[in-house]
Design a protein around this motif. Structure first.
Motif, PDB file in Angstrom:
ATOM      1  N   UNK A   1       0.837  -1.199   0.000  1.00  6.27           N
ATOM      2  CA  UNK A   1       0.000   0.000   0.000  1.00  6.27           C
ATOM      3  C   UNK A   1       0.877   1.257   0.000  1.00  6.27           C
ATOM      4  N   UNK A   2       1.964   1.220   0.749  1.00  2.00           N
ATOM      5  CA  UNK A   2       2.887   2.346   0.747  1.00  2.00           C
ATOM      6  C   UNK A   2       3.521   2.574  -0.619  1.00  2.00           C
ATOM      7  N   UNK A   3       3.876   1.499  -1.299  1.00  2.00           N
ATOM      8  CA  UNK A   3       4.436   1.619  -2.642  1.00  2.00           C
ATOM      9  C   UNK A   3       3.398   2.193  -3.598  1.00  2.00           C
TER      10      UNK A   3
ATOM     11  N   UNK B   1      -3.691  -7.564  -4.267  1.00  7.52           N
ATOM     12  CA  UNK B   1      -4.800  -7.743  -3.328  1.00  7.52           C
ATOM     13  C   UNK B   1      -6.034  -8.352  -3.979  1.00  7.52           C
ATOM     14  N   UNK B   2      -6.011  -8.457  -5.290  1.00  8.61           N
ATOM     15  CA  UNK B   2      -7.196  -8.926  -6.010  1.00  8.61           C
ATOM     16  C   UNK B   2      -7.270 -10.399  -6.163  1.00  8.61           C
TER      17      UNK B   2
ATOM     18  N   UNK C   1      -3.031   1.646  -9.306  1.00  9.58           N
ATOM     19  CA  UNK C   1      -4.216   0.788  -9.267  1.00  9.58           C
ATOM     20  C   UNK C   1      -3.884  -0.649  -9.654  1.00  9.58           C
ATOM     21  N   UNK C   2      -2.952  -0.835 -10.572  1.00  7.35           N
ATOM     22  CA  UNK C   2      -2.512  -2.187 -10.932  1.00  7.35           C
ATOM     23  C   UNK C   2      -1.792  -2.841  -9.753  1.00  7.35           C
ATOM     24  N   UNK C   3      -0.992  -2.066  -9.035  1.00  7.48           N
ATOM     25  CA  UNK C   3      -0.292  -2.568  -7.850  1.00  7.48           C
ATOM     26  C   UNK C   3      -1.299  -3.117  -6.844  1.00  7.48           C
ATOM     27  N   UNK C   4      -2.349  -2.375  -6.590  1.00 10.13           N
ATOM     28  CA  UNK C   4      -3.372  -2.814  -5.629  1.00 10.13           C
ATOM     29  C   UNK C   4      -4.156  -4.001  -6.183  1.00 10.13           C
TER      30      UNK C   4
ATOM     31  N   UNK D   1       1.066   4.218  -2.756  1.00 10.96           N
ATOM     32  CA  UNK D   1       1.000   5.641  -2.418  1.00 10.96           C
ATOM     33  C   UNK D   1       2.133   6.423  -3.051  1.00 10.96           C
ATOM     34  N   UNK D   2       3.319   5.840  -3.106  1.00  6.53           N
ATOM     35  CA  UNK D   2       4.440   6.504  -3.778  1.00  6.53           C
ATOM     36  C   UNK D   2       4.186   6.632  -5.274  1.00  6.53           C
ATOM     37  N   UNK D   3       3.553   5.622  -5.872  1.00  9.77           N
ATOM     38  CA  UNK D   3       3.193   5.722  -7.280  1.00  9.77           C
ATOM     39  C   UNK D   3       2.202   6.865  -7.502  1.00  9.77           C
ATOM     40  N   UNK D   4       1.270   7.024  -6.577  1.00 10.28           N
ATOM     41  CA  UNK D   4       0.313   8.129  -6.702  1.00 10.28           C
ATOM     42  C   UNK D   4       1.005   9.480  -6.626  1.00 10.28           C
ATOM     43  N   UNK D   5       2.014   9.592  -5.796  1.00  7.16           N
ATOM     44  CA  UNK D   5       2.758  10.846  -5.722  1.00  7.16           C
ATOM     45  C   UNK D   5       3.516  11.147  -7.009  1.00  7.16           C
ATOM     46  N   UNK D   6       3.861  10.119  -7.759  1.00  8.73           N
ATOM     47  CA  UNK D   6       4.559  10.314  -9.026  1.00  8.73           C
ATOM     48  C   UNK D   6       3.594  10.487 -10.193  1.00  8.73           C
ATOM     49  N   UNK D   7       2.305  10.651  -9.902  1.00 11.13           N
ATOM     50  CA  UNK D   7       1.253  10.791 -10.915  1.00 11.13           C
ATOM     51  C   UNK D   7       1.161   9.564 -11.821  1.00 11.13           C
ATOM     52  N   UNK D   8       1.327   8.401 -11.244  1.00  8.77           N
ATOM     53  CA  UNK D   8       1.192   7.149 -11.981  1.00  8.77           C
ATOM     54  C   UNK D   8      -0.016   6.400 -11.416  1.00  8.77           C
TER      55      UNK D   8
END
Length: 64
Positions: A40-42, A63-64, A56-59, A44-51
């Motif tokens: 989840x932290x990773x 987790x899917x 969403x693919x990471x999650x 969040x870091x992707x979100x900060x990089x505008x990715x």
């Protein structure tokens, strides 16, 4: 320090502590919870990089 830089350092520190918890925990369930927190932290870091797609693919993949 900008808000984005502060958010980066907070999420990065959270991710590092969660990863350290995965390595040092002796209980398997706690390791799995720590791994989920790390992923989840990773994301969040992707979100900060505008990715947003990568986040969403990471999650979805882990987790899917």
């Amino acid at each position: 320090m900008t808000l984005e830089a502060a958010a980066f350092w907070i999420i990065a520190t959270y991710t590092l502590f969660a990863a350290y918890f995965v390595v040092t925990a002796r209980n398997l369930f706690r390791c799995a919870v720590g791994l989920a927190a790390t992923l989840i932290g990773i994301a969040g870091l992707y979100l900060l990089m505008d990715a947003q797609f990568l986040s969403s693919i990471q999650i979805a993949v882990y987790f899917g």
